[in-house]
Design a protein around this motif. Structure first.
Motif, short mmCIF file in Angstrom:
data_model
loop_
_atom_site.label_atom_id
_atom_site.label_comp_id
_atom_site.label_asym_id
_atom_site.label_seq_id
_atom_site.Cartn_x
_atom_site.Cartn_y
_atom_site.Cartn_z
N ALA A 24 0.81 -1.22 0.00
CA ALA A 24 0.00 0.00 0.00
C ALA A 24 0.85 1.28 0.00
O ALA A 24 0.56 2.22 0.74
CB ALA A 24 -0.97 -0.02 1.18
N VAL A 25 1.87 1.28 -0.81
CA VAL A 25 2.72 2.47 -0.93
C VAL A 25 2.10 3.42 -1.95
O VAL A 25 1.78 3.01 -3.06
CB VAL A 25 4.15 2.09 -1.40
N HIS A 26 1.89 4.68 -1.55
CA HIS A 26 1.33 5.66 -2.48
C HIS A 26 2.38 6.07 -3.51
O HIS A 26 3.52 6.37 -3.14
CB HIS A 26 0.82 6.90 -1.74
N GLU A 27 1.95 6.07 -4.74
CA GLU A 27 2.83 6.49 -5.83
C GLU A 27 3.19 7.97 -5.63
O GLU A 27 2.36 8.74 -5.14
CB GLU A 27 2.01 6.31 -7.11
N ARG A 28 4.38 8.37 -6.00
CA ARG A 28 4.74 9.79 -5.89
C ARG A 28 4.15 10.52 -7.10
O ARG A 28 4.54 10.27 -8.23
CB ARG A 28 6.26 9.96 -5.82
N LEU A 29 3.19 11.39 -6.83
CA LEU A 29 2.45 12.02 -7.92
C LEU A 29 3.16 13.22 -8.53
O LEU A 29 2.95 13.56 -9.68
CB LEU A 29 1.08 12.50 -7.42
N VAL B 90 10.26 -5.51 -1.22
CA VAL B 90 9.43 -5.48 -2.44
C VAL B 90 8.30 -4.50 -2.16
O VAL B 90 7.59 -4.65 -1.17
CB VAL B 90 8.82 -6.88 -2.72
N LYS B 91 8.15 -3.49 -3.01
CA LYS B 91 7.09 -2.49 -2.76
C LYS B 91 5.86 -2.80 -3.59
O LYS B 91 5.96 -3.11 -4.77
CB LYS B 91 7.60 -1.10 -3.15
N LEU B 92 4.70 -2.73 -2.95
CA LEU B 92 3.44 -2.92 -3.66
C LEU B 92 2.62 -1.65 -3.56
O LEU B 92 2.62 -0.98 -2.52
CB LEU B 92 2.67 -4.10 -3.07
N PRO B 93 1.89 -1.32 -4.62
CA PRO B 93 1.19 -0.03 -4.63
C PRO B 93 -0.08 0.01 -3.79
O PRO B 93 -0.72 -1.03 -3.57
CB PRO B 93 0.83 0.14 -6.11
N TRP B 94 -0.42 1.18 -3.34
CA TRP B 94 -1.75 1.44 -2.76
C TRP B 94 -2.72 1.36 -3.92
O TRP B 94 -2.50 1.93 -4.99
CB TRP B 94 -1.77 2.84 -2.14
N VAL B 95 -3.80 0.59 -3.76
CA VAL B 95 -4.78 0.46 -4.85
C VAL B 95 -6.08 1.13 -4.41
O VAL B 95 -6.67 0.75 -3.40
CB VAL B 95 -5.01 -1.03 -5.21
N ARG C 103 -1.40 15.35 0.04
CA ARG C 103 -0.81 14.19 -0.62
C ARG C 103 0.72 14.22 -0.49
O ARG C 103 1.36 13.22 -0.22
CB ARG C 103 -1.25 14.19 -2.08
N LEU C 104 1.27 15.44 -0.67
CA LEU C 104 2.72 15.59 -0.52
C LEU C 104 3.17 15.16 0.87
O LEU C 104 4.17 14.46 1.02
CB LEU C 104 3.14 17.04 -0.72
N LEU C 105 2.41 15.61 1.87
CA LEU C 105 2.77 15.26 3.25
C LEU C 105 2.76 13.75 3.45
O LEU C 105 3.64 13.18 4.08
CB LEU C 105 1.79 15.91 4.24
N ARG C 106 1.72 13.10 2.88
CA ARG C 106 1.63 11.64 3.02
C ARG C 106 2.82 10.96 2.35
O ARG C 106 3.44 10.06 2.91
CB ARG C 106 0.32 11.14 2.41
N GLU C 107 3.13 11.42 1.13
CA GLU C 107 4.26 10.82 0.40
C GLU C 107 5.55 10.98 1.20
O GLU C 107 6.36 10.06 1.30
CB GLU C 107 4.41 11.47 -0.97
N ASP C 108 5.71 12.16 1.81
CA ASP C 108 6.94 12.40 2.59
C ASP C 108 6.97 11.52 3.84
O ASP C 108 8.02 10.99 4.21
CB ASP C 108 7.04 13.88 2.97
N ALA C 109 5.80 11.38 4.48
CA ALA C 109 5.74 10.55 5.69
C ALA C 109 6.08 9.10 5.31
O ALA C 109 6.81 8.41 6.04
CB ALA C 109 4.36 10.63 6.32
N GLU C 110 5.55 8.64 4.19
CA GLU C 110 5.83 7.26 3.76
C GLU C 110 7.31 7.11 3.44
O GLU C 110 7.93 6.09 3.77
CB GLU C 110 4.97 6.88 2.55
N ALA C 111 7.88 8.12 2.78
CA ALA C 111 9.30 8.05 2.42
C ALA C 111 10.15 7.94 3.68
O ALA C 111 11.13 7.20 3.74
CB ALA C 111 9.70 9.27 1.61
N LYS C 112 9.73 8.66 4.74
CA LYS C 112 10.47 8.62 6.00
C LYS C 112 10.43 7.19 6.59
O LYS C 112 11.46 6.67 7.05
CB LYS C 112 9.84 9.62 6.98
N GLN C 113 9.26 6.57 6.56
CA GLN C 113 9.14 5.20 7.08
C GLN C 113 9.94 4.22 6.24
O GLN C 113 10.55 3.29 6.76
CB GLN C 113 7.66 4.78 7.16
N MET C 114 9.95 4.46 4.92
CA MET C 114 10.73 3.57 4.05
C MET C 114 12.21 3.69 4.37
O MET C 114 12.95 2.70 4.32
CB MET C 114 10.48 3.90 2.58
N GLY C 115 12.61 4.88 4.76
CA GLY C 115 14.00 5.11 5.14
C GLY C 115 14.40 4.24 6.31
O GLY C 115 15.53 3.74 6.39
N ARG C 116 13.46 3.99 7.23
CA ARG C 116 13.76 3.15 8.40
C ARG C 116 13.99 1.69 8.00
O ARG C 116 14.52 0.91 8.77
CB ARG C 116 12.61 3.23 9.41
#
Ligand SMILES: Nc1ncnc2c1ncn2[C@@H]1O[C@H](COP(=O)(O)OP(=O)(O)OP(=O)(O)O)[C@@H](O)[C@H]1O
Ligand SMILES: [Mg+2]
Length: 307
Positions: free
Chosen positions: A222-227, A279-284, A257-270
């Motif tokens: 459920a990773v949001h695509e970077r728009l 393996v990343k799967l998209p938010w549908v 949306r930007l804030l969400r993408e940034d928050a997700e990127a921060k978690q991915m960094g961890r």
């Protein structure tokens, strides 16, 4: 795909992150890659909906697609089957279960339920046809969330430590050999890019390491695509300050949306240390609705096939 060759996969992760959906999607993806796959599910109705079949029952291999089967694994039924196998006669098992004391003994044995589920799924992964070929190339067990999943994985080791020589011990030994062999098995740790889920993922990966059970993959679901690209990001922030309503509201949605993408990127960094198995799967979109469930499985299976 990091899990392609393994014969036994076990999904686990925080509650609600998409373990069951990913287990089914992974089954589809592996079957699409030519493997004969069995998905063992603990919940009949959700499993059937995700697979698009009428129903799933215990003890029956439901064909779902080319090279893909699913079955319901219920502890009670699994214990009965197992005991029948050991006692070599259903009558002997029934006689044993009809005895009140024997029954309470069975249900009180710690780990017996977990072993029934894990042992049964593992057993299917080792089955051969009369022609001597493997019945399934891969068995995927949609196991319970983190704590219970770990408990389930510990049981064969526990049996090895306490059980006397016998069928139970022999099976536990063989299962443990499979489970701890990275070429043959592994846990598919499912997560989402949110703080608590990522913390639980890191903890689960570390506990699996202590247990010497390999991680086949960490699936970040459920990773949001970077728009927006960098330039668009900048102009959005800028526009937000200049525009009046209602355009401002639209810009606001973009900024959220930007804030969400940034928050997700921060978690991915961890999860950076696990990058190799990630393996990343998209938010549908629309997946939570009933008609959205099948397209969700399809989309995730496509993403897994491409991984
Ligand atoms: N990539 C995705 N995009 C959008 N929604 C998703 C995605 N993956 C799963 N979902 C939705 O998240 C919800 C939880 O999924 P699922 O039941 O597979 O999780 P789970 O981890 O198995 O839950 P539990 O811990 O209760 O067993 C479902 O409504 C599902 O449709
Ligand atoms: Mg589930």
């Amino acid at each position: 795909m990091p899990f392609l060759e393994r014969e036994f996969l076990f999904t686990s992760g925080k509650g609600g992150v998409g373990k069951t959906t990913v287990a089914v999607a992974l089954g589809r993806a592996l079957a699409a890659r030519g493997r004969r796959v069995l998905v063992g599910l603990l919940d009949a109705s959700l499993g059937a909906r995700l697979l698009g079949v009428e129903t799933l029952t215990s003890g029956h291999m439901q064909p779902c697609a080319e090279r893909l089967w699913a079955t319901l694994i219920e502890p009670e039924a699994a214990i009965a089957e197992y005991a029948t196998m050991i006692l070599k006669s259903p009558t002997a098992y029934r006689a044993l279960l009809e005895n009140r004391y024997a029954r309470s003994f069975f249900t009180a044995v710690p780990g017996l339920y977990q072993w029934a589920v894990l042992g049964k799924a593992w057993y299917h992964s080792q089955e051969h046809t009369a022609a001597g070929t493997r019945r399934f190339d891969t068995v995927i067990l949609d196991a319970p969330a983190t704590g219970h999943g770990l408990e389930m994985l510990r049981v064969p080791k526990l049996i090895l430590e306490v059980a006397p020589v016998g069928v139970l011990r022999r099976d536990a030994e063989l299962a443990w050999q499979t489970l701890t062999d990275a070429k043959r098995a592994g846990v598919v740790v499912v997560s989402i890019p949110e703080e608590l889920a990522v913390s639980e993922t890191l903890e689960l990966v570390s506990k699996l390491g202590e247990l010497k059970v390999p991680v086949a993959a960490v699936v970040l679901n459920a990773v949001h695509e970077r728009l927006f690209n960098a330039e668009e990001r900048e102009s959005l922030t800028d526009l937000g300050e200049r525009l009046g309503a209602p355009a401002k509201r639209l810009v606001q949605v973009g900024l959220e949306r930007l804030l969400r993408e940034d928050a997700e990127a921060k978690q991915m960094g961890r999860l950076a240390a696990l990058a190799e198995s990630l393996v990343k799967l998209p938010w549908v979109e629309g997946a939570a609705t009933e008609p959205g469930v099948r397209p969700l499985v399809g989309a995730l299976a496509d993403a897994l096939t491409a991984a």
